[in-house]
Structure formats: structure tokens, C-alpha cells
Design a protein around this motif. Structure first.
Motif, PDB file in Angstrom:
ATOM      1  N   VAL A 105       0.811  -1.222   0.000  1.00  0.00           N
ATOM      2  CA  VAL A 105       0.000   0.000   0.000  1.00  0.00           C
ATOM      3  C   VAL A 105       0.844   1.271   0.000  1.00  0.00           C
ATOM      4  N   LEU A 106       1.833   1.345   0.894  1.00  0.00           N
ATOM      5  CA  LEU A 106       2.618   2.585   0.981  1.00  0.00           C
ATOM      6  C   LEU A 106       3.435   2.820  -0.279  1.00  0.00           C
ATOM      7  N   CYS A 122       1.073   4.201  -2.750  1.00  0.00           N
ATOM      8  CA  CYS A 122       0.757   5.600  -2.408  1.00  0.00           C
ATOM      9  C   CYS A 122       1.872   6.530  -2.865  1.00  0.00           C
ATOM     10  N   PRO A 130      -1.597   8.357   2.415  1.00  0.00           N
ATOM     11  CA  PRO A 130      -2.288   7.141   2.889  1.00  0.00           C
ATOM     12  C   PRO A 130      -3.511   7.410   3.761  1.00  0.00           C
ATOM     13  N   ILE A 179      -5.288   4.862   6.509  1.00  0.00           N
ATOM     14  CA  ILE A 179      -4.032   4.379   7.103  1.00  0.00           C
ATOM     15  C   ILE A 179      -3.260   5.573   7.643  1.00  0.00           C
ATOM     16  N   ASP A 180      -2.849   5.508   8.915  1.00  0.00           N
ATOM     17  CA  ASP A 180      -2.123   6.659   9.451  1.00  0.00           C
ATOM     18  C   ASP A 180      -0.610   6.463   9.429  1.00  0.00           C
ATOM     19  N   LYS A 181      -0.147   5.460   8.724  1.00  0.00           N
ATOM     20  CA  LYS A 181       1.305   5.282   8.613  1.00  0.00           C
ATOM     21  C   LYS A 181       1.839   6.241   7.567  1.00  0.00           C
ATOM     22  N   ARG A 192     -11.644   0.138   9.496  1.00  0.00           N
ATOM     23  CA  ARG A 192     -10.504   1.066   9.499  1.00  0.00           C
ATOM     24  C   ARG A 192     -10.104   1.473   8.089  1.00  0.00           C
ATOM     25  N   THR A 193     -10.213   0.525   7.147  1.00  0.00           N
ATOM     26  CA  THR A 193      -9.868   0.804   5.750  1.00  0.00           C
ATOM     27  C   THR A 193     -10.988   0.259   4.863  1.00  0.00           C
ATOM     28  N   GLU A 243     -10.814  -3.509   4.725  1.00  0.00           N
ATOM     29  CA  GLU A 243     -11.412  -4.183   5.881  1.00  0.00           C
ATOM     30  C   GLU A 243     -12.933  -4.198   5.750  1.00  0.00           C
ATOM     31  N   THR A 279     -11.758   4.563  14.751  1.00  0.00           N
ATOM     32  CA  THR A 279     -12.461   5.452  13.806  1.00  0.00           C
ATOM     33  C   THR A 279     -13.353   6.489  14.482  1.00  0.00           C
TER      34      THR A 279
END
Length: 197
Positions: free
Chosen positions: A8-9, A12, A19, A24-26, A100-101, A104, A153
Motif C-alpha cells: 500500500v505505501l 501511495c 495514505p 491508514i495513518d502510517k 478502518r480501511t 477491511e 475510527t
């Protein structure tokens, strides 16, 4: 079933996308490799399409079908396309904060945890309509999974076109979202230009 397994990252970074839009908070520590080459007009259009497909988790063929449907609808094709993508069941679940995403949420729908107007729906791409009531099945409401999800969330803003009842894990679609209410960083005009060639 075809699945996009790109990290994913990494994806992105290549699409110059934050993200956060995926829930996603990474943050990626690596800097995206920037070449000095300027993107062509086609390159820009393609990147916008890839961005929209990636955010909503839609593959090429269904995305093309959404475009064809948006083209036949009354009004501008670009905003129509974004509205159709936004009204997917997995996305509405994400917007309500019951996942969360979007991935999910897609899994939650797949596993038959979701009721739409009292009926089980296990199709993530199901198009919700105004007035639809979406809720988590009674037997799953007390599970630890949803408590954990709501913890994460809870601070997320539910859009004005939805009404969420976090106590009962329930939501109602109040109206069709306008383009201004969709906070996705996609320039849909470029997608329309790409498909209308």
C-alpha cells in the motif's frame, strides 16, 4: 478473484497519494524517487484513473462499467462517476466508521456481517440508495472486533450525507453525495478525458 497485492505505501508513493485517504495513518519513510521527466498529458490522465481505482479498490473492468453507467446518467460524467464509487456498500461502511480501511470493510461485507434494510448483503460493490439502512448483524455487534474498530475510527468525521448511530452500529443514507462532499483527491475531469479518447 483478482486481487491487487502491491504494498500500500509503495503504491501511495508512486501515485503521490497521502495514505490517510485509505484510512491508514502510517507514513512512508522513503522518499518517492522523482525523475526529472515531466508527465505527458496521457500520463497525468492515467495516474488520476489509477488513483481512483486504488482508493476505492476497484479493478479495471468494473471501473470501466462505472464510467459507462456514469456517462449514461443525467449531468456531468465526472461527478456522476465519483458518486457511483462513493455509494458502493464497502465505501459507505468505511465512511460510517465501521471499518478502518475500505479493504477491511470489503472483508466485513464479504463475511456476511452486514444488513441492508434488514437483508444480508455480501456484495462489496452493492449500490446503496437514499433511505437505505445499513447495520452490522445483531450477533456480531458485541464482538471485540467492532469495539476495536470504533476506538480507531471514533474521531473520523461522518459525511453530512450519512447518519451514523455508533451505539447500535447502524447508519442511514440521507442523500446522494455531491462532488463537494467527496473528499477524495482525484481530478475526475482527467479520467473523463482519458475514456473519451
Amino acid at each position: 478473484m483478482a486481487v491487487d497485492r502491491t504494498p500500500v505505501l509503495k503504491r501511495c508513493r508512486s501515485l503521490a497519494l497521502d495514505p490517510v485517504y485509505l484510512g491508514i495513518d502510517k507514513k512512508s519513510n522513503r522518499n518517492a524517487h522523482r525523475s526529472n521527466r515531466k508527465l505527458s498529458e496521457y500520463g497525468l490522465q492515467l495516474r488520476e484513473k489509477q488513483k481512483a481505482k486504488f482508493i476505492y479498490g476497484v479493478l479495471e473492468k468494473p471501473f470501466r462499467n462505472y464510467y459507462a453507467k456514469a456517462d449514461k446518467m443525467r449531468g456531468l460524467t465526472g461527478p456522476n462517476l465519483m458518486t457511483l464509487l462513493e455509494l458502493r456498500l464497502d465505501n459507505v461502511m468505511f465512511r460510517l466508521g465501521y471499518g478502518r480501511t475500505r479493504k477491511e470493510c470489503r472483508q466485513i461485507v464479504d463475511h456476511k456481517h452486514v444488513l441492508v434494510n434488514g437483508k444480508t448483503v455480501n456484495i462489496p460493490s452493492y449500490q446503496v440508495k437514499v433511505g437505505d439502512v445499513i447495520e452490522i448483524k445483531e450477533k456480531h455487534k458485541g464482538s471485540q472486533r467492532y469495539k476495536d474498530i470504533l476506538e480507531v475510527t471514533d474521531g473520523r468525521l461522518v459525511p453530512a450525507w450519512l447518519e451514523a448511530d455508533h451505539e447500535n452500529l447502524k447508519g442511514i443514507v440521507k442523500e446522494v453525495p455531491t462532488r463537494e462532499e467527496i473528499d477524495v483527491p482525484v481530478n475526475e475531469t482527467l479520467i473523463v478525458e482519458l475514456y473519451s479518447k
